[in-house]
Design an enzyme around this catalytic site. Sequence first.
Site, PDB file in Angstrom:
ATOM      1  N   ARG A 186     -19.585  13.823  12.859  1.00 47.15           N
ATOM      2  CA  ARG A 186     -20.167  13.223  11.666  1.00 47.15           C
ATOM      3  C   ARG A 186     -21.315  12.261  11.952  1.00 47.15           C
ATOM      4  O   ARG A 186     -22.313  12.250  11.240  1.00 47.15           O
ATOM      5  CB  ARG A 186     -19.077  12.464  10.928  1.00 47.15           C
ATOM      6  N   HIS A 195     -17.854   6.228   4.528  1.00 43.02           N
ATOM      7  CA  HIS A 195     -16.712   7.047   4.160  1.00 43.02           C
ATOM      8  C   HIS A 195     -15.407   6.506   4.710  1.00 43.02           C
ATOM      9  O   HIS A 195     -14.359   6.593   4.089  1.00 43.02           O
ATOM     10  CB  HIS A 195     -16.974   8.448   4.704  1.00 43.02           C
ATOM     11  N   SER A 244     -16.246  17.747   1.055  1.00 38.94           N
ATOM     12  CA  SER A 244     -15.619  17.961   2.354  1.00 38.94           C
ATOM     13  C   SER A 244     -16.599  18.550   3.353  1.00 38.94           C
ATOM     14  O   SER A 244     -17.374  19.449   3.037  1.00 38.94           O
ATOM     15  CB  SER A 244     -14.449  18.925   2.218  1.00 38.94           C
ATOM     16  N   HIS A 296     -20.418   9.459   6.444  1.00 36.85           N
ATOM     17  CA  HIS A 296     -20.121  10.880   6.279  1.00 36.85           C
ATOM     18  C   HIS A 296     -21.371  11.645   5.890  1.00 36.85           C
ATOM     19  O   HIS A 296     -22.078  11.254   4.973  1.00 36.85           O
ATOM     20  CB  HIS A 296     -19.056  11.034   5.194  1.00 36.85           C
ATOM     21  N   GLY A 351       0.838  -1.196   0.000  1.00 37.53           N
ATOM     22  CA  GLY A 351       0.000   0.000   0.000  1.00 37.53           C
ATOM     23  C   GLY A 351       0.869   1.241   0.000  1.00 37.53           C
ATOM     24  O   GLY A 351       1.881   1.311   0.705  1.00 37.53           O
ATOM     25  N   ALA A 396       0.085   6.476   4.688  1.00 40.64           N
ATOM     26  CA  ALA A 396       0.835   5.681   5.664  1.00 40.64           C
ATOM     27  C   ALA A 396       1.931   4.866   4.975  1.00 40.64           C
ATOM     28  O   ALA A 396       3.083   4.870   5.416  1.00 40.64           O
ATOM     29  CB  ALA A 396      -0.114   4.768   6.443  1.00 40.64           C
ATOM     30  N   ARG A 449     -14.190   8.818  14.059  1.00 40.30           N
ATOM     31  CA  ARG A 449     -13.024   9.645  13.749  1.00 40.30           C
ATOM     32  C   ARG A 449     -13.440  11.086  13.512  1.00 40.30           C
ATOM     33  O   ARG A 449     -14.429  11.348  12.833  1.00 40.30           O
ATOM     34  CB  ARG A 449     -12.320   9.114  12.495  1.00 40.30           C
ATOM     35  N   GLY A 474      -0.483   4.616   0.118  1.00 34.27           N
ATOM     36  CA  GLY A 474      -1.192   5.835   0.493  1.00 34.27           C
ATOM     37  C   GLY A 474      -0.333   6.621   1.469  1.00 34.27           C
ATOM     38  O   GLY A 474       0.877   6.408   1.560  1.00 34.27           O
TER      39      GLY A 474
END
Lengths: 249, 676
Positions: free
Chosen positions: B368, B439, B321, B303, B72, B76, B473, B74
Amino acid sequence: MKITVNVWRQQDAESKGSMVPYVLDEVSEHMSFLEMLDVLNEQLTLEGNDPVAFDSDCREGICGTCGVVINGIPHGPEVTTTCQLHMRTFKDGDVIDIEPWRAGSFPVIKDLVVDRGAFDRIIQAGGYISAPTGSAVEANNIPVPKADADHAFEAATCISCGACVAACPNGSAMLFTAAKITHLGLLPQGQPERDSRVLGMVEQHDAEGFGGCTNIGECTAACPKGIPLDTISRLNRDLLGALSRQTIG
Amino acid sequence: MTSTPNATGDVTPDAPTGASSETETEYHRLGEDIRDTAAPSGPIERRWDDRMFGARLVNPANRRKIKVLVVGTGLAGASAAATLGEAGYQVETFCYQDSPRRAHSIAAQGGINAAKNYRNDGDSIYRLFYDTVKGGDFRARESNVYRLAQVSVNIIDQCVAQGVPFAREYGGLLDNRSFGGVQVSRTFYARGQTGQQLLIGAYQALERQIAAGTVTMNTRHEMLELILVPDAEGVERARGIVVRDMVTGEIESHTADAVVLATGGYGNVFFLSTNAMGSNTTATWRAHKKGAYFANPCYTQIHPTCIPVSGDYQSKLTLMSESLRNDGRIWVPKNKEDAEKDPRDIAEDDRDYYLERIYPSFGNLVPRDIASRAAKYQCDDGKGVGPGGLGVYLDFADAIERLGRPAVEAKYGNLFDMYARITGEDPYERPMRIYPAVHYVMGGLWVDYDLQTNITGLFCAGEANFSDHGANRLGASALMQGLADGYFVLPNTLADYLAGSPFEKIADDHPAVLEARQAVEERLQKMLAINGTRTVDSIHKELGQIMWEYCGMERSEEGLTKAIGLIRELQNEFWTNVKVTGTNEELNQTLERAGRVADFLELGELMCIDALNRRESCGGHFRAESQTEDGEALRHDDEFAYVSAWEHPAEVGGKPILHKEPLEYEYVEMKARSYK
C-alpha cells in the site's frame, strides 16, 4: 442550490417535538445528505443554537447507524442508506422533511436519534450459532453448497439500520428477524438450533412491541441492502415447523 | 540525537535538565531502553505453545468472581469479551455506538488472511510470518508476528463454525483470493464486506453471552478516564474506568480486576480518513496520559484505493477494497495535456501503467505505501486526473474483456455500485478515479507479548495496540490481528494475570475513583465554559490539514518542525476559542466531538515528534531526507531498528520521553524491501 429543510426537533424522550424549518443557501450537488446536515449544524452552532442531533458513523453504507425519514420515506427517495444519498437527487428550491424513524419500539432519544436496542435483544434471543471459541472443526470439513452459501450471504448483508420497521405500517421488524433466521438456517452449522432460534427470536420480536407482518412489502422496498421478502416466508415455514415439533414433542 | 539502540539492554539514564544533544532534543528527552520481558525465547514455532503452557490458569469456579472491563466492541473487543464470557468471567463491555455490531471493523471490505494453503500454492505459517515481517519493513517483533500467523488458521475455523458466510466455490469449499504485497492466494472473503460478516459473527457470540448473563453491555458509553490504584506493594494497577453515558451525560465509574482497551485506531487525527466519524483516540490517549507508553505513533497507513475528495464540505473518505488491484490496472496519461480528456479517448500508447512499468514482478499488487506514494508522485508531476488533479485511473476494461462483465460484477459489484453512487460515474463504462487516503495506523499503545501495556493490568488489543504490523500493514491482516488478539491471545494471557486475582475490591468512593471522576467532570465543564467563536469541526479540519500536509505521505524535518508549532497554536486556539453548545446533562454530540478533538490535538503533536525523531523511511513513514537515488524508501537499521515507546511527561508542558525497544531478527534477514 438553495434547500429548505423541515427538521424534527425534540429535546429528549419526554419532551414534545415539532418540525422546525431551516434554510441552506449554498448546497452542492456532490454533498452527501449528511454532509448537508453537517453544514446546517455548523451554521446553527455559530448562531449559538443547538445543532440537530442525528446518528451516523461509517458514512459508507455498512455500519447501519444512520437513518432518517426523508419526505416520508426511510433513507429517502433512493434505495440506499441515508449517508449514501447525495444532494444531486434534489434540485434547487426543494423543501425536504426530515424525521426520525417512526415506530413505537424505537423511542426517540433526541431530534433524529432513536433507540434501536430492541434489535440487539432479538439477536440475544437466538440470533447466533453456539460455537464457543476453541470448539471449531477444520473449516473445510463443513462444505456448504454454493447456492446455499450465496443465499445465506444475501440475508446476512442486513445492516440492522431499522428502515424496514420505519417503513412498515404495522411497525413490524419481521424482515430484520427473518434475515437472521434465513442466514443461519441455510447453513449446516445453523441446524441444531434452528427451532429454538426461530421460537426465541419471534417471541422477543413480539415482546418488544413490534407489529405483525401482513405481507405489505414496504420493508423490502425501503431496505438499502435489498433483503428479499421471501426471507419472511422462510421464517414462517421455520416457525410453523418448530411450533408443530414443539407440540408433538 | 544520534545514539544507536543499545543491543545489550544496558540502561541509558533519564536525561537530567540541560542534558547534551545525545539525550535531549528540542522536542523530546531520551529515557531508558525497554524490553518485552513477556516474550519467550527458544525456537520461534514453539514460543506461543511455551507461553500458553507457562501461563497460570484460573479455576473455572473462581472465574465468576473475577471482573474484566472491555472497552470497544470491534473485532478485537467483541471476540475477547465473548470468549472471556464463555470462559466464565464477569465481563462488562462499553461502546460509543448504539450497538456493539456497529464498530468500525464492520467497514473492512477485502478479506482476512490465513495460512491454510488451500490453494496448494506454497503457502505456510512460515511464509505468512515472513511476508508480514517483510511487509512491515522490519519494524515488527518476530515473536508476535509468528504467533499471529499460527493462530490465523484457527480464526477461519472459528468463524466458519459461527456461520460467517465466506465466499465458496461450486464444490462447497472455501474460496480464496490474492491480496497486495504477496504472491499466494491466502485471503478469505465475503464478497466486499468481510469485515461486516466477521464482526456479526463476533457480535452474535457476544450477544449470546449477554443473554447468558456473563457479559453486561453498555452502549452509548464513552470511556473518558482510566482509574489506577496502587496495590499493597505500591504497584499502580489499572482497576477501572470513568465513562460518560452519552444519552444522559451521567459520569459513571466502573471498577474491575483488569481493563482491556480495544478501541481501534486514531486515523481521524487527519479529520479526513476512511475511519468512521466517531473513531477516536480518547481511550488510548487518556491511558497514555496516565502512564501507558504510546508506540510508533507516526506509522500511518495511507490506502491507495480511495475515492478522491470532491469539496471542502467533505466529512470522510471512502475506501474501496484494494482487492480491486487484483483485476484493475492503474494508470495516468503519459502527457499532462491529456489529464483533462475523457480517459476512453486516450490511446493505449499514451497511457502510463506506472506500477506495472516500475515494479514488473508485483505490478499493481505492490504494498500500500508504495502504491500510495507512486500515485502522489504522478499527481505532483501534473498527470493527476479529476478535481484538483488529485486522482489516478483504476481501469477494469481489460478485466471485463477477459472475464466478462458478470464475473467482474460477482467479484466487485458492491464496490462498483458504491463508487457510482458517490461519484455519479459508471465504473463499468469509464475507469474509476482513485487517490490515497489515511486508512489505518500501525502505531498504538505499547504492549508486551501478553498484550499487556506497561501499566499492570491494562491490556490493549486490535488496532489500538502497536504490536504486529511494524511500519506497514499488509492487506487483509487487520481483521486477522483483531480476531487473533481477541479470540486466541488475550483469553490465555489475561488468565495468567488474573490468576493473581481477585484483587482488593475498590469502593466507589475510593480516592483514586473520585479523583478520576472529578478530572472528567472538570474537563467537560471547562470545554462547555469557553463559549468562543470556532466550531469543533473547524478546528479538527485545520488539524487534519496540518497533519496531511506535513505528517502524511511524505515528511521532512522542516515540515514537521513547522507542524509542531502550528499544532501548539491550534491547541491554544481550542482551549480559548472553541464553541461547545448545550450542556453535559443531555445527548450532546458537539461535546463528544470536542473531547475527542482535544485529544487528537495532543496526539498529533506526538506523531510529529515521533516522525521527526525517526530520520529514516520505513513502511508507512517516509522521510524526504531518507530515500535512494530512485526515490525509494531508505531504512537505517543501524540507527532505527527499534520501537519508539513514548512516555507522557509528568510535568505540564514537559517533553515526551522516548524509550527504545531494540528489535532483533533471528529468522528473517533484514534487507531492503524490493518489489521490482
